[in-house]
Each structure stands twice: as C-alpha cells, then as structure tokens.
Design an enzyme around this catalytic site. Sequence first.
Site, PDB file in Angstrom:
ATOM      1  N   PRO A  38     -13.691 -11.109 -11.841  1.00 13.06           N
ATOM      2  CA  PRO A  38     -14.078  -9.707 -12.070  1.00 13.06           C
ATOM      3  C   PRO A  38     -12.876  -8.807 -12.385  1.00 13.06           C
ATOM      4  O   PRO A  38     -13.032  -7.756 -12.987  1.00 13.06           O
ATOM      5  CB  PRO A  38     -14.757  -9.307 -10.757  1.00 13.06           C
ATOM      6  CG  PRO A  38     -14.321 -10.301  -9.747  1.00 13.06           C
ATOM      7  CD  PRO A  38     -14.053 -11.562 -10.492  1.00 13.06           C
ATOM      8  N   GLY A  92     -15.119  -1.186 -12.357  1.00 12.09           N
ATOM      9  CA  GLY A  92     -14.174  -0.114 -12.685  1.00 12.09           C
ATOM     10  C   GLY A  92     -14.141   0.220 -14.161  1.00 12.09           C
ATOM     11  O   GLY A  92     -13.997   1.393 -14.542  1.00 12.09           O
ATOM     12  N   GLU A 100     -15.300   0.255  -6.330  1.00 11.54           N
ATOM     13  CA  GLU A 100     -15.117  -1.143  -5.914  1.00 11.54           C
ATOM     14  C   GLU A 100     -16.351  -1.921  -6.371  1.00 11.54           C
ATOM     15  O   GLU A 100     -17.487  -1.497  -6.143  1.00 11.54           O
ATOM     16  CB  GLU A 100     -14.963  -1.190  -4.390  1.00 11.54           C
ATOM     17  CG  GLU A 100     -15.162  -2.559  -3.749  1.00 11.54           C
ATOM     18  CD  GLU A 100     -14.222  -3.633  -4.255  1.00 11.54           C
ATOM     19  OE1 GLU A 100     -12.991  -3.412  -4.228  1.00 11.54           O
ATOM     20  OE2 GLU A 100     -14.730  -4.687  -4.705  1.00 11.54           O
ATOM     21  N   ASP A 158      -6.119 -10.300  -9.416  1.00  9.53           N
ATOM     22  CA  ASP A 158      -5.393 -10.771 -10.604  1.00  9.53           C
ATOM     23  C   ASP A 158      -6.338 -10.850 -11.793  1.00  9.53           C
ATOM     24  O   ASP A 158      -7.566 -10.812 -11.623  1.00  9.53           O
ATOM     25  CB  ASP A 158      -4.772 -12.132 -10.286  1.00  9.53           C
ATOM     26  CG  ASP A 158      -3.461 -11.984  -9.525  1.00  9.53           C
ATOM     27  OD1 ASP A 158      -2.467 -12.604  -9.909  1.00  9.53           O
ATOM     28  OD2 ASP A 158      -3.421 -11.179  -8.578  1.00  9.53           O
ATOM     29  N   HIS A 167       0.826  -1.218   0.000  1.00  7.09           N
ATOM     30  CA  HIS A 167       0.000   0.000   0.000  1.00  7.09           C
ATOM     31  C   HIS A 167       0.856   1.262   0.000  1.00  7.09           C
ATOM     32  O   HIS A 167       0.535   2.252  -0.667  1.00  7.09           O
ATOM     33  CB  HIS A 167      -0.968  -0.025   1.188  1.00  7.09           C
ATOM     34  CG  HIS A 167      -2.005  -1.111   1.068  1.00  7.09           C
ATOM     35  ND1 HIS A 167      -2.252  -2.037   2.074  1.00  7.09           N
ATOM     36  CD2 HIS A 167      -2.815  -1.452   0.035  1.00  7.09           C
ATOM     37  CE1 HIS A 167      -3.201  -2.858   1.666  1.00  7.09           C
ATOM     38  NE2 HIS A 167      -3.561  -2.538   0.443  1.00  7.09           N
ATOM     39  N   ASP A 225     -10.159  -3.525   0.518  1.00  5.09           N
ATOM     40  CA  ASP A 225      -9.724  -3.676   1.912  1.00  5.09           C
ATOM     41  C   ASP A 225      -9.445  -2.324   2.560  1.00  5.09           C
ATOM     42  O   ASP A 225      -9.362  -2.225   3.776  1.00  5.09           O
ATOM     43  CB  ASP A 225      -8.467  -4.559   1.979  1.00  5.09           C
ATOM     44  CG  ASP A 225      -7.373  -4.043   1.043  1.00  5.09           C
ATOM     45  OD1 ASP A 225      -7.206  -4.645  -0.031  1.00  5.09           O
ATOM     46  OD2 ASP A 225      -6.730  -3.023   1.363  1.00  5.09           O
ATOM     47  N   ASP A 240      -6.006  -0.999  -7.948  1.00  5.56           N
ATOM     48  CA  ASP A 240      -5.641  -1.989  -6.932  1.00  5.56           C
ATOM     49  C   ASP A 240      -6.604  -3.164  -7.068  1.00  5.56           C
ATOM     50  O   ASP A 240      -7.492  -3.395  -6.240  1.00  5.56           O
ATOM     51  CB  ASP A 240      -5.751  -1.363  -5.537  1.00  5.56           C
ATOM     52  CG  ASP A 240      -5.468  -2.373  -4.439  1.00  5.56           C
ATOM     53  OD1 ASP A 240      -6.030  -2.219  -3.326  1.00  5.56           O
ATOM     54  OD2 ASP A 240      -4.725  -3.343  -4.695  1.00  5.56           O
TER      55      ASP A 240
HETATM   56  N1  SAM Z   1      -3.629  -5.962  -3.172  1.00  9.11           N
HETATM   57  C1  SAM Z   1      -4.381  -7.000  -3.843  1.00  9.11           C
HETATM   58  C2  SAM Z   1      -3.574  -7.565  -4.965  1.00  9.11           C
HETATM   59  O1  SAM Z   1      -2.607  -6.951  -5.372  1.00  9.11           O
HETATM   60  O2  SAM Z   1      -3.932  -8.655  -5.411  1.00  9.11           O
HETATM   61  C3  SAM Z   1      -5.697  -6.464  -4.307  1.00  9.11           C
HETATM   62  C4  SAM Z   1      -6.486  -5.950  -3.156  1.00  9.11           C
HETATM   63  S1  SAM Z   1      -8.159  -5.588  -3.308  1.00  9.11           S
HETATM   64  C5  SAM Z   1      -8.797  -6.785  -2.241  1.00  9.11           C
HETATM   65  C6  SAM Z   1      -8.698  -6.104  -4.925  1.00  9.11           C
HETATM   66  C7  SAM Z   1     -10.102  -5.574  -5.126  1.00  9.11           C
HETATM   67  O3  SAM Z   1     -10.431  -5.476  -6.514  1.00  9.11           O
HETATM   68  C8  SAM Z   1     -11.198  -6.461  -4.519  1.00  9.11           C
HETATM   69  O4  SAM Z   1     -11.849  -5.741  -3.497  1.00  9.11           O
HETATM   70  C9  SAM Z   1     -12.145  -6.765  -5.680  1.00  9.11           C
HETATM   71  O5  SAM Z   1     -13.499  -6.834  -5.296  1.00  9.11           O
HETATM   72  C10 SAM Z   1     -11.854  -5.583  -6.587  1.00  9.11           C
HETATM   73  N2  SAM Z   1     -12.244  -5.768  -7.999  1.00  9.11           N
HETATM   74  C11 SAM Z   1     -12.049  -6.852  -8.783  1.00  9.11           C
HETATM   75  N3  SAM Z   1     -12.534  -6.627 -10.024  1.00  9.11           N
HETATM   76  C12 SAM Z   1     -13.033  -5.353 -10.031  1.00  9.11           C
HETATM   77  C13 SAM Z   1     -13.660  -4.540 -11.033  1.00  9.11           C
HETATM   78  N4  SAM Z   1     -13.862  -5.001 -12.272  1.00  9.11           N
HETATM   79  N5  SAM Z   1     -14.036  -3.283 -10.698  1.00  9.11           N
HETATM   80  C14 SAM Z   1     -13.821  -2.808  -9.436  1.00  9.11           C
HETATM   81  N6  SAM Z   1     -13.246  -3.530  -8.435  1.00  9.11           N
HETATM   82  C15 SAM Z   1     -12.851  -4.796  -8.744  1.00  9.11           C
END
Ligand code: SAM
Length: 283
Positions: A162, A138, A105, A158, A61, A85, A155
């Site tokens: 989604p 997003g 998010e 992978d 972060h 998170d 952020d």
């Molecule tokens: N630090 C982590 C990493 O590097 O793998 C990622 C942290 S954060 C938990 C990842 C976030 O991306 C999740 O809360 C997930 O719900 C969100 N996410 C996944 N696909 C997304 C999308 N298409 N639009 C917005 N948020 C999305």
Amino acid sequence: MTQYAEQIYPGYAQQFSVDEVLFEMNTGHQQLLIFRNRHFGRVMALDGIIQTTERDEFIYHEMMVHVPLFAHGKAKRVLIIGGGDGGILREVLRHQSVEQVTQVEIDQAVIDLCRQHLPEHSQGAFDDPRARIVIADGIDFVARCSERFDIIISDCTDPVGPGEVLFSSEFYAGCKRCLNPEGVFVAQNGVPFMQSEELQTTCRRLGPYFIDQTFYCAAVPTYIGGVMAFAWGSDNSSLRKLSVSVLQERFSQSGITTRYYTPELHQGAFALPQYIQDSIASV
Ligand code: SAM
C-alpha cells in the site's frame, strides 16, 4: 526461542529474538506483527519490514516532526499521511502553535492495534481534540482534498504494497496542491546506503514540485544499513537556512523537551555525506 529476520534485503538481514508475540494478523492491507524483544522492547513489523520499536522510535519521530515545524515557525495546520502507530501525531501535538492535525491512515487495524500494544507511541494523541483521523488511501486524499496545510508529513511504509503509491509523482503533485505557499513537505525516504535508487527516484519525482528539494538524515538503529534519509520540499529556501540561534529561540519558546532533536542537530542534519550528494548529483 524463535527469531524474526527482517526480509527487506535479500542476502542481508537483521534478526530479533521474539521474546513474546503480542499480536499477529493479516489486516487485509498488510501482514502485521507486534512482538517483544529484549533489546528494543515492543516491535512492529508490516509485510516483513520493521516499522518501529519502543526503544528507538523517538529518534525518527522527533526528526520527522521538529525539523519541519521549527523551520516553519508558525505551523497551524498539519497533515500526516500514514503514521498508524501514532508517534508522529504525538510529536506534532506537542507544538502549541498547531491548531489542527489531520491524519490519513489506510489501515484502521494498525491504529487500533498500536493503541493497544504500543501505547507509548501515541500516548493518547488519537484522542486529542485537535486530531482528526481519516481512514483512506493517502494518494486519494491529497487528490481530492480542498483544505490547505502548513506542513505535510508522509510517514509511510516502504514503497511496496500500500505504501508504493506514496512515492509516486501523482502523490507528490497532490501534496504540493494541498500545501500552503510557505509550507514544508517531508517524507521518510529509506536508508540511502542500501536504497540509493529510492533516493534518486524521489529526486526525479519530487524535485519538479519544489524550489528547494533535498534531504536530511538521522541514524535510526533498527532502520539498518546506515543513516536514514528524510525527503524535504519547500518553495521557501530560507526555511532551510535558519541560524542555530533562531532555531534555538523557537525550540526554547516551545517548551518541548526531546531525547534526540537539538537545534544544532537540526541544522547539521542537512549536511549530507558525499556518497549521498553524489547519488543526488547523478540524477
Ligand atoms: N516509521 C515507519 C517507517 O519509516 O517505515 C512507518 C511507520 S507507519 C507504521 C507506516 C504507516 O503507513 C502504516 O500505518 C501503514 O498502514 C500506512 N500506509 C501505507 N500505505 C498507505 C497509504 N497508501 N495511505 C495511507 N497510509 C498508508
């Protein structure tokens, strides 16, 4: 004692003892698990991939936030994609120059459950008056958004489930459209030693949108397989060439204290290992 083996690579895994299951559910978007491990504290996984842990989240972060913000120097409006998170939001709000942060998010459940079970990640950031939380995909947000931002931080998970769309040319086009001329885009881009195709794909898809597109690195223990790469994109090449003394001045003036980020490390993080340079050159 049950064990949790991360599923990200067939034939190679990291394994955690599950000392306590705190929460598990299918959110409708992804399978979410939060558990406690004796070495890393509380751990969150989404769809079998470790997302963040209490013990090493500060590395990721701090590097995802302070590198673009201290490079830019006067960011007022920041867009975060993903980041459920709350760790990125927490670090962005530490910059007094920031007037508004929009976080997009896709999964409200991640925010709700992380506020409850990983409170040290957000530390109240979701309630900051400068924070605006939008629950949406997003890629849709950046396609429609009429606002402009100084910094965009992706952020995301992978590129599976989604998160996959957040590694597409269409998403990068939307981010470029929403970025102010002097703006900076950064994104988590996996572990190149294990996911070199992810890095090369980003070069192909993100490269055409920015004059200066490269990567910087940091080693995050629970993102296994070597250093993690952060994608960088900006049309102002000088932002990446600031001297350590300029970065040090901005860092000192900010009053922010860190556990990983330093101005010297900021500059050094863009010095890429030869195998990563070779991977980029082969695109
Ligand atoms: N630090 C982590 C990493 O590097 O793998 C990622 C942290 S954060 C938990 C990842 C976030 O991306 C999740 O809360 C997930 O719900 C969100 N996410 C996944 N696909 C997304 C999308 N298409 N639009 C917005 N948020 C999305």
